[in-house]
Design a protein around this motif. Structure first.
Motif, PDB file in Angstrom:
ATOM      1  N   ALA A 125       0.826  -1.204   0.000  1.00 38.55           N
ATOM      2  CA  ALA A 125       0.000   0.000   0.000  1.00 38.55           C
ATOM      3  C   ALA A 125       0.864   1.260   0.000  1.00 38.55           C
ATOM      4  O   ALA A 125       0.568   2.237  -0.702  1.00 38.55           O
ATOM      5  CB  ALA A 125      -0.915  -0.013   1.217  1.00 38.55           C
ATOM      6  N   ALA A 126       1.955   1.235   0.763  1.00 42.24           N
ATOM      7  CA  ALA A 126       2.835   2.401   0.832  1.00 42.24           C
ATOM      8  C   ALA A 126       3.500   2.663  -0.510  1.00 42.24           C
ATOM      9  O   ALA A 126       3.607   3.814  -0.956  1.00 42.24           O
ATOM     10  CB  ALA A 126       3.883   2.193   1.928  1.00 42.24           C
TER      11      ALA A 126
ATOM     12  N   LEU B 153       6.303   8.070   4.052  1.00 35.21           N
ATOM     13  CA  LEU B 153       6.129   6.766   3.415  1.00 35.21           C
ATOM     14  C   LEU B 153       7.472   6.079   3.190  1.00 35.21           C
ATOM     15  O   LEU B 153       7.616   4.867   3.416  1.00 35.21           O
ATOM     16  CB  LEU B 153       5.391   6.925   2.087  1.00 35.21           C
ATOM     17  CG  LEU B 153       3.911   7.334   2.188  1.00 35.21           C
ATOM     18  CD1 LEU B 153       3.381   7.759   0.828  1.00 35.21           C
ATOM     19  CD2 LEU B 153       3.078   6.192   2.758  1.00 35.21           C
TER      20      LEU B 153
ATOM     21  N   LEU C 232      -2.072  13.466  -6.564  1.00 35.18           N
ATOM     22  CA  LEU C 232      -3.147  13.739  -5.607  1.00 35.18           C
ATOM     23  C   LEU C 232      -3.484  15.228  -5.616  1.00 35.18           C
ATOM     24  O   LEU C 232      -2.597  16.077  -5.530  1.00 35.18           O
ATOM     25  CB  LEU C 232      -2.733  13.313  -4.202  1.00 35.18           C
ATOM     26  CG  LEU C 232      -2.611  11.805  -3.962  1.00 35.18           C
ATOM     27  CD1 LEU C 232      -2.160  11.544  -2.520  1.00 35.18           C
ATOM     28  CD2 LEU C 232      -3.926  11.100  -4.222  1.00 35.18           C
TER      29      LEU C 232
ATOM     30  N   THR D  48       2.403   1.782  -3.491  1.00 40.48           N
ATOM     31  CA  THR D  48       1.387   2.255  -4.430  1.00 40.48           C
ATOM     32  C   THR D  48       1.038   3.713  -4.166  1.00 40.48           C
ATOM     33  O   THR D  48       0.889   4.520  -5.092  1.00 40.48           O
ATOM     34  CB  THR D  48       0.126   1.382  -4.332  1.00 40.48           C
ATOM     35  OG1 THR D  48       0.490   0.004  -4.496  1.00 40.48           O
ATOM     36  CG2 THR D  48      -0.880   1.758  -5.402  1.00 40.48           C
ATOM     37  N   PHE D  49       0.920   4.067  -2.892  1.00 46.52           N
ATOM     38  CA  PHE D  49       0.604   5.442  -2.526  1.00 46.52           C
ATOM     39  C   PHE D  49       1.708   6.393  -2.998  1.00 46.52           C
ATOM     40  O   PHE D  49       1.444   7.486  -3.512  1.00 46.52           O
ATOM     41  CB  PHE D  49       0.425   5.539  -1.012  1.00 46.52           C
ATOM     42  CG  PHE D  49      -0.288   6.781  -0.554  1.00 46.52           C
ATOM     43  CD1 PHE D  49      -0.929   7.628  -1.448  1.00 46.52           C
ATOM     44  CD2 PHE D  49      -0.324   7.107   0.796  1.00 46.52           C
ATOM     45  CE1 PHE D  49      -1.581   8.773  -1.027  1.00 46.52           C
ATOM     46  CE2 PHE D  49      -0.979   8.254   1.233  1.00 46.52           C
ATOM     47  CZ  PHE D  49      -1.604   9.089   0.323  1.00 46.52           C
TER      48      PHE D  49
ATOM     49  N   ARG E 255       3.251  17.227  -0.109  1.00 47.52           N
ATOM     50  CA  ARG E 255       3.633  16.015  -0.843  1.00 47.52           C
ATOM     51  C   ARG E 255       5.017  15.536  -0.417  1.00 47.52           C
ATOM     52  O   ARG E 255       5.254  14.340  -0.259  1.00 47.52           O
ATOM     53  CB  ARG E 255       3.609  16.276  -2.345  1.00 47.52           C
ATOM     54  CG  ARG E 255       2.211  16.392  -2.949  1.00 47.52           C
ATOM     55  CD  ARG E 255       2.270  16.380  -4.474  1.00 47.52           C
ATOM     56  NE  ARG E 255       0.931  16.422  -5.041  1.00 47.52           N
ATOM     57  CZ  ARG E 255       0.283  17.542  -5.313  1.00 47.52           C
ATOM     58  NH1 ARG E 255       0.860  18.709  -5.085  1.00 47.52           N
ATOM     59  NH2 ARG E 255      -0.940  17.500  -5.827  1.00 47.52           N
TER      60      ARG E 255
ATOM     61  N   LEU F 198       1.294   9.706  -5.508  1.00 45.58           N
ATOM     62  CA  LEU F 198       1.344  10.884  -4.645  1.00 45.58           C
ATOM     63  C   LEU F 198       1.400  12.178  -5.442  1.00 45.58           C
ATOM     64  O   LEU F 198       0.744  13.164  -5.098  1.00 45.58           O
ATOM     65  CB  LEU F 198       2.547  10.784  -3.701  1.00 45.58           C
ATOM     66  CG  LEU F 198       2.726  11.895  -2.664  1.00 45.58           C
ATOM     67  CD1 LEU F 198       1.489  12.002  -1.775  1.00 45.58           C
ATOM     68  CD2 LEU F 198       3.963  11.626  -1.815  1.00 45.58           C
TER      69      LEU F 198
END
Length: 223
Positions: A187-188, A213, A198, A190-191, A206, A195
């Motif tokens: 998840a990290a 992360l 967003l 992918t985030f 950011r 980023l």
């Protein structure tokens, strides 16, 4: 004239090896004067870079590496092309990967690999960060070629490259084995990938989120 010189240098490299690729020999084979090579390529290193780009582009053009709906299959296809190219062009491969000066051809190949890894990350398939994935795949692919080149052709294991790809992917991809971190690292990663896209965040926000992360991923790798 530039094309003729590159073709002549590529033939010398393929038929006689790296030591045969001298400015004088290439000039004679191409039917030009040595100063012409310096004018067009700067020096011998510039000529070798041009040869590498030409040989790699010609080789890759004969291969199909795209698998638009499957980033893992695309990565595997690219891996196979890399291995096959190295085995088919041993002198050039050794030259590119042992020279202290980075080659534009090598850099271009790494950029292609980076884009493929980004697709994996965006699909939520990576369990490590993108740079770690790139370093692992690049190192494993280069090492595989050198291992095969160090073995006489008749004694090479035809399944070695695919076996090593699967082994590396076990540590990289969420699709090959259960993630030890229960998906937190995935998840990290992918985030981090999305980023930059967003909305409603400042550059400072950011950057701070990316730092958090990245720090979390480092802790997951080295608890």
């Amino acid at each position: 004239m530039r094309t003729d010189i590159i073709d002549a240098a590529a033939r010398l490299l393929q038929e006689q090896g790296v030591r045969a690729v001298t400015t004088r020999a290439v000039a004679e084979a191409a039917g030009v004067q040595a100063p012409t090579i310096y004018r067009l390529f700067g020096d011998k290193d510039g000529l070798i870079d041009a040869v590498a780009e030409h040989v790699m582009a010609t080789y890759v053009a004969t291969k199909t590496t795209e698998a638009a709906d499957d980033p893992v299959a695309e990565l595997r296809a690219g891996w196979r092309v890399h291995i096959e190219f190295g085995v088919a062009n041993p002198d050039l491969f050794r030259l590119l990967h042992t020279s202290p000066r980075p080659s534009p051809a090598t850099a271009a190949g790494i950029d292609v690999l980076r884009r493929r890894i980004r697709r994996l990350a965006a699909a939520g398939l990576l369990r490590v960060d993108e740079q770690r994935a790139l370093d692992m795949i690049h190192a494993a692919g280069t090492g595989t070629v050198f291992a095969l080149l160090a073995t006489p052709p008749g004694e090479r294991d035809p399944g070695l490259a695919d076996a090593l790809f699967d082994a590396v992917c076990t540590g990289l991809l969420t699709t090959t084995a259960p993630a030890r971190d229960d998906g937190v690292a995935t998840a990290a990663v992918t985030f981090l990938t999305v980023l930059a896209d967003l909305p409603a965040l400042t550059d400072a926000e950011r950057a701070l989120m990316a730092e958090w992360l990245t720090r979390s991923l480092a802790r997951l790798r080295n608890p």
